[in-house]
Design a protein around this motif. Structure first.
Motif, PDB file in Angstrom:
ATOM      1  N   THR A   1      -7.571  -3.078  20.238  1.00  0.00           N
ATOM      2  CA  THR A   1      -6.940  -2.662  18.978  1.00  0.00           C
ATOM      3  C   THR A   1      -5.621  -3.402  18.787  1.00  0.00           C
ATOM      4  OG1 THR A   1      -5.491  -0.950  19.858  1.00  0.00           O
ATOM      5  CG2 THR A   1      -7.782  -0.324  19.474  1.00  0.00           C
ATOM      6  N   ASN A   2      -4.985  -3.175  17.657  1.00  0.00           N
ATOM      7  CA  ASN A   2      -3.665  -3.735  17.365  1.00  0.00           C
ATOM      8  C   ASN A   2      -2.564  -2.738  17.729  1.00  0.00           C
ATOM      9  OD1 ASN A   2      -1.639  -5.453  16.447  1.00  0.00           O
ATOM     10  ND2 ASN A   2      -2.145  -5.258  14.275  1.00  0.00           N
ATOM     11  N   TYR A   3      -2.914  -1.704  18.508  1.00  0.00           N
ATOM     12  CA  TYR A   3      -1.912  -0.767  19.023  1.00  0.00           C
ATOM     13  C   TYR A   3      -1.441  -1.274  20.386  1.00  0.00           C
ATOM     14  CZ  TYR A   3       0.289   3.387  20.889  1.00  0.00           C
ATOM     15  OH  TYR A   3       1.209   4.244  21.451  1.00  0.00           O
TER      16      TYR A   3
ATOM     17  N   LEU B   1      17.110  -8.153   3.527  1.00  0.00           N
ATOM     18  CA  LEU B   1      15.922  -8.845   3.011  1.00  0.00           C
ATOM     19  C   LEU B   1      14.862  -7.842   2.586  1.00  0.00           C
ATOM     20  CD1 LEU B   1      15.198 -11.810   5.461  1.00  0.00           C
ATOM     21  CD2 LEU B   1      15.624 -11.955   3.005  1.00  0.00           C
ATOM     22  N   ARG B   2      14.653  -6.859   3.441  1.00  0.00           N
ATOM     23  CA  ARG B   2      13.627  -5.860   3.134  1.00  0.00           C
ATOM     24  C   ARG B   2      14.036  -5.047   1.917  1.00  0.00           C
ATOM     25  NH1 ARG B   2      11.306  -5.015   9.150  1.00  0.00           N
ATOM     26  NH2 ARG B   2       9.848  -6.723   8.838  1.00  0.00           N
ATOM     27  N   ALA B   3      15.319  -4.784   1.808  1.00  0.00           N
ATOM     28  CA  ALA B   3      15.790  -4.029   0.645  1.00  0.00           C
ATOM     29  C   ALA B   3      15.547  -4.847  -0.627  1.00  0.00           C
ATOM     30  CB  ALA B   3      17.274  -3.692   0.804  1.00  0.00           C
TER      31      ALA B   3
ATOM     32  N   ARG C   1      13.186  -6.968  -1.083  1.00  0.00           N
ATOM     33  CA  ARG C   1      11.758  -6.873  -1.373  1.00  0.00           C
ATOM     34  C   ARG C   1      11.418  -5.505  -1.982  1.00  0.00           C
ATOM     35  NH1 ARG C   1      10.241 -10.120   2.025  1.00  0.00           N
ATOM     36  NH2 ARG C   1      10.453  -8.773   3.833  1.00  0.00           N
ATOM     37  N   GLY C   2      12.109  -4.470  -1.474  1.00  0.00           N
ATOM     38  CA  GLY C   2      11.921  -3.128  -2.038  1.00  0.00           C
ATOM     39  C   GLY C   2      12.320  -3.094  -3.512  1.00  0.00           C
ATOM     40  N   ARG C   3      13.476  -3.723  -3.825  1.00  0.00           N
ATOM     41  CA  ARG C   3      13.936  -3.731  -5.225  1.00  0.00           C
ATOM     42  C   ARG C   3      12.967  -4.525  -6.102  1.00  0.00           C
ATOM     43  NH1 ARG C   3      18.787  -4.816  -2.904  1.00  0.00           N
ATOM     44  NH2 ARG C   3      18.987  -6.911  -3.777  1.00  0.00           N
TER      45      ARG C   3
ATOM     46  N   ASN D   1       6.278  -9.910   3.995  1.00  0.00           N
ATOM     47  CA  ASN D   1       6.403  -8.551   4.518  1.00  0.00           C
ATOM     48  C   ASN D   1       5.783  -8.477   5.898  1.00  0.00           C
ATOM     49  OD1 ASN D   1       3.755  -8.859   3.558  1.00  0.00           O
ATOM     50  ND2 ASN D   1       4.027  -7.380   1.903  1.00  0.00           N
ATOM     51  N   ASP D   2       4.715  -9.258   6.085  1.00  0.00           N
ATOM     52  CA  ASP D   2       4.014  -9.280   7.357  1.00  0.00           C
ATOM     53  C   ASP D   2       3.138 -10.526   7.368  1.00  0.00           C
ATOM     54  OD1 ASP D   2       2.725  -7.907   9.805  1.00  0.00           O
ATOM     55  OD2 ASP D   2       1.019  -8.386   8.537  1.00  0.00           O
ATOM     56  N   MET D   3       2.890 -11.076   8.529  1.00  0.00           N
ATOM     57  CA  MET D   3       2.171 -12.346   8.600  1.00  0.00           C
ATOM     58  C   MET D   3       0.699 -12.254   8.204  1.00  0.00           C
ATOM     59  SD  MET D   3       2.021 -12.721  12.749  1.00  0.00           S
ATOM     60  CE  MET D   3       0.847 -14.068  12.797  1.00  0.00           C
TER      61      MET D   3
ATOM     62  N   GLY E   1      -0.466   2.490   3.512  1.00  0.00           N
ATOM     63  CA  GLY E   1      -1.451   2.553   4.603  1.00  0.00           C
ATOM     64  C   GLY E   1      -0.894   2.150   5.950  1.00  0.00           C
ATOM     65  N   TRP E   2       0.206   2.784   6.348  1.00  0.00           N
ATOM     66  CA  TRP E   2       0.875   2.416   7.596  1.00  0.00           C
ATOM     67  C   TRP E   2       0.079   2.871   8.806  1.00  0.00           C
ATOM     68  CZ3 TRP E   2       4.726  -0.906   7.133  1.00  0.00           C
ATOM     69  CH2 TRP E   2       5.485  -0.928   5.951  1.00  0.00           C
ATOM     70  N   VAL E   3       0.015   1.998   9.797  1.00  0.00           N
ATOM     71  CA  VAL E   3      -0.630   2.319  11.072  1.00  0.00           C
ATOM     72  C   VAL E   3       0.344   1.909  12.167  1.00  0.00           C
ATOM     73  CG1 VAL E   3      -2.562   1.738  12.595  1.00  0.00           C
ATOM     74  CG2 VAL E   3      -2.947   1.935  10.133  1.00  0.00           C
TER      75      VAL E   3
END
Ligand SMILES: Nc1nc2c(c(=O)[nH]1)N[C@@H](CNc1ccc(C(=O)N[C@@H](CCC(=O)N[C@@H](CCC(=O)N[C@@H](CCC(=O)O)C(=O)O)C(=O)O)C(=O)O)cc1)CN2
Ligand SMILES: [Zn+2]
Length: 759
Positions: free
Chosen positions: A122-124, A448-450, A452-454, A496-498, A515-517
């Protein structure tokens, strides 16, 4: 489906997501780390979110609900605490229990954390216990008991979930400083009494059932008989459910049948369906309860309820009692698809996330207890959804299929061999010996994330957002020039993610909003879903790479995520072989590679960190996987000119078993993670005949620790014993997105200085 009120149904889950509503756990734990939330308030969040899950499970109508499947970081770490196996270096810090726990998970300024690695396929990621011949175990049952008591206060008789002793020992590694041939399994005799005491304490508390997770039984049976006999024959104990998952148990089935335990959970989905035949062939589980894992706990497709009912009917007589369940803990799927208001409702109904899977097990349980007519309406609706999906034009694109059918072996191979390419690349790139580079990402700061949030919320327009990202790219380019790196990257600020970043741009994938895991600890990902044939409507990265290249004379590496990793970190189709989807993704990437090359990019890195993770748990399935996985990578990367340099990057891996596949990728350069044994990977690769460039990561980016110049120099000297200087690259062992700028600056300065001192 409405929430359930009536008699409880023979239905359960092996575990439920613990990220909390709205990522409450991440937010609370990280606030605690920052010193902005007290331990007492963190504990309050745990209790609140834990209660919310109990209530969800209860309202879905499950008979049996698990507890102790919650965690502040990781269930293997929780088990380590339960059996008192805290390593001396963390114990000696003299911190309280909570801070000792987080010190093991994250390290401190003084001591490194436990190693982290992938949980099966898994990716966990779990934290790896470190055991030594002198490790002593002592029981601390406070966490399981606390969760059990909370459930009871809500009127629920919950079933504590413990990671079993076999799996715990199998996942452990040899503590630093202990001879490598020490086998943690030899500690079994010392560990079993602790589990025996745990069962006795549970019995004294009045616990009815305990679930022991032993997923390792799918591939390993050593000592299984002994463990089950010892625990099963205790005089005073709760009933025992032995949970297996992630595959069929085959050789372990006779052991489970004979074992003096009351219940066994079997994965009955996908390839593990063979459990069903084996079970019938062996005469079932007489005298036991079968927890029938008929709902796929790792993927997000709505189940075919009628087919599952038929499958459940075929189990009739094979066990004393059947309880319906997902195939594994629901930890690996997102919480609730009804939050996905951005998805087309016609597609959304194809999915079942954790909350919807509860309804699926409950409805099947009702169908089994009261007869199929009792759930006719649900069956009808379910058939309509499945038929709608099967007939949907979204799922099939004739142009994509034609293109895949036309792929020839020549498309999967570079025109000339490595030595010839290497000469042309050296001429074009003109790099110094021991060239320095990084793996791609630079710090993903809060700012940066903020931004993207805006942008997402519409508070920042597309132009403003692009401008902000360009500023960041420019900053990262200047930083790398100042540091003196040789092959630069643009830093991936726009991602946001690769995986999600590419999925959002490819036809055939859908991304989620919520859909956060959990990937590890407080780090979560939103795996996209492949719903149809994959194609690339337009270039995805060319503008960013070209912009970065326009700022510097040094070569800027193009940066893509490979086909295997795109699939391993997404939810994949269940209506066609993975291999076909991999070819589709590879062709889309091949076009991107061609566009990057046409724009003047001389170095292109295609990351495949998940190549090892996708390796099937069963050895007999591995060659087939490696064949199509390496072919897909080569299909994506071999359309380039001889003087274009293809890199790949891999991490989170024990490479031993895939060395020949790594060679089969036929890349010009590979960078690798190897936090524990950096340079032994260089030795292994060269022993296996690896012909081309290699950058064994010279420091661990998962830790805030800054490596000294001499330390990096030492590592490089070690590597040079196995890799000739003209093929050795100098780089960190993974991307820098989780680090902060100060750490990155100091670490890379030392890395460059070390490389220069050796030239
Ligand atoms: N898919 C995948 N799997 C992987 C890896 C990986 O990189 N990707 N790496 C390994 C695991 N390592 C990982 C390392 C870091 C994170 C990570 O940092 N995750 C972030 C989320 C990353 C993300 O998707 N960020 C989004 C959303 C960020 C966010 O939370 N935004 C706020 C808003 C921010 C604001 O307005 O201030 C919100 O939505 O509430 C973005 O940057 O756009 C986190 O948990 O915090 C995850 C896995 C193996 N598996
Ligand atoms: Zn990596």
């Amino acid at each position: 489906m409405s929430s359930f009120s009536g008699n409880p149904l023979p239905a359960t889950v092996l575990g439920y997501p613990r990220i909390g509503r709205n990522r409450a756990m991440k937010k609370a734990i990280e606030a605690y780390w920052r010193g902005e939330l007290s331990a007492a308030n963190l504990q309050r969040t745990v209790v609140d979110e834990r209660r919310a899950v109990f209530e969800t499970l209860q309202s879905a109508g499950l008979t049996d609900v698990p507890c102790n499947d919650f965690s502040l970081y990781d269930q293997v770490l929780d088990t380590l605490v339960m059996v008192g196996a805290v390593p001396p270096r963390h114990r000696d810090l003299g911190l309280n229990a909570l801070d000792t726990y987080f010190a093991m998970a994250r390290g401190t300024a003084e001591v490194p954390p436990l190693e982290m690695t992938k949980w099966f396929d898994t990716n966990y990621h779990y934290l790896v216990p470190e055991l030594a011949p002198d490790t002593e175990f002592t029981l601390d049952l406070s966490k399981p008991l606390q969760e059990y008591r909370q459930a009871r206060s809500l009127g629920l008789e919950a079933r504590p979930v413990l990671l079993g002793p076999l799996t715990f020992l199998h996942l452990a590694k040899v503590a630093p400083g202990v001879a490598a041939d020490f086998d943690p399994l030899t500690l079994l005799e010392r560990l079993l009494p602790v589990y025996e005491q745990a069962l006795a304490q549970f019995a004294a508390e009045g616990v009815h059932w305990v679930q022991l997770d032993e997923p390792v039984l799918v591939s390993e049976q050593a000592q299984a008989e002994l463990v089950l006999r010892r625990l099963g024959s205790l005089p005073e104990r709760p009933k025992l459910l032995i949970a297996t998952y992630f595959g069929s148990v085959r050789e372990a089935l006779p052991i489970l049948r004979q074992a003096p335990v009351e219940a066994v959970a079997l994965d009955l989905t996908g390839p593990a369906e063979s459990n069903l035949r084996d079970l019938a062939g062996a005469g079932g589980l007489p005298g036991k309860r079968l927890v029938a894992g008929v709902i796929d706990g790792r993927n997000v497709w709505a189940a075919d309820l009628r087919a599952q009912l038929a499958r459940l009917a075929s189990l009739h007589g094979l066990a004393d009692e059947i309880v319906i369940a997902p195939s594994c803990s629901l930890l690996h799927v997102p919480l609730d698809v009804s939050l996905e208001t951005g998805l087309d409702p016609d597609v959304r109904c194809w999915f079942a996330f954790a909350r919807q899977k509860l309804d699926e097990v409950a409805v099947l349980a009702r169908g089994i207890s009261a007869g199929p007519q009792a759930i006719e309406a649900e069956l009808q609706r379910n058939q309509e959804i499945l038929a709608h999906r099967a007939a949907s034009p979204i799922t099939r694109d004739p142009a994509v299929r034609e293109r895949v059918a036309a792929v020839t072996p020549a498309d999967e191979h570079r025109a000339v061999s490595y030595p010839q390419r290497a000469r042309q690349q050296a001429e074009r790139l003109n790099l110094p010996s021991l060239p320095t580079t990084t793996i791609g990402s630079f710090p993903q700061t809060q700012a940066l994330r903020a931004a993207r949030g805006r942008f997402r919320r519409g508070e920042l327009g597309p132009d403003g957002y692009a401008e902000r990202m360009r500023t960041e790219v420019e900053h990262v380019i200047r930083l790398q020039e100042t540091l003196g790196l040789d092959v630069l990257v643009h830093g991936e600020p726009e991602r946001n993610d690769m995986v999600q970043y590419f999925a959002e741009q490819l036809t055939g994938f859908v991304a989620t909003q919520h859909g956060w895991v959990q990937s590890y600890g407080t780090r979560y990902v939103r795996p996209p879903v492949v719903i149809g044939d994959v194609s690339r409507p337009q270039p995805m990265t060319v503008e960013w790479t070209s912009f970065a290249q326009s700022l510097t004379d040094k070569p800027v590496k193009g940066m893509l995520t490979g086909p295997v990793t795109m699939l391993c970190w997404s939810f994949v189709r269940d209506d066609q072989p993975l291999e076909e989807t991999a070819q589709q993704v590879a062709l889309a990437l091949r076009d991107e590679v061609a566009d990057l090359e046409a724009a003047g990019t001389a170095v292109i890195q295609v990351d495949e960190p998940a190549l090892r993770e996708g390796l099937p748990l069963r050895a007999s399935d591995r060659p087939g996987y490696l064949r199509w996985a390496t072919a897909a990578f080569r299909l994506a990367t071999s359309g380039v000119r001889d003087n274009t340099q293809i890199h790949t990057h891999m991490c989170y891996a024990e490479f031993g078993e895939i060395l020949s596949a790594v060679i089969d990728l036929d890349t010009d350069v590979i960078s690798l993670e190897g936090a524990r044994s950096h340079m032994s990977i260089a030795a292994d690769l060269s022993a296996a005949g690896y012909p081309s460039g290699v950058g064994p990561g010279v420091y661990d980016i998962h830790s805030p620790r800054v490596p000294g110049r001499d330390e990096v120099t030492r590592m490089l000297r070690q590597a040079l014993e196995h890799v000739p200087a003209e093929r050795l690259w100098v780089n960190p062992d993974c991307g820098l997105k989780t680090r902060d700028e100060a750490e990155v600056k100091s670490s890379l300065a030392n890395l460059v200085a070390a490389a220069e001192s050796l030239r």
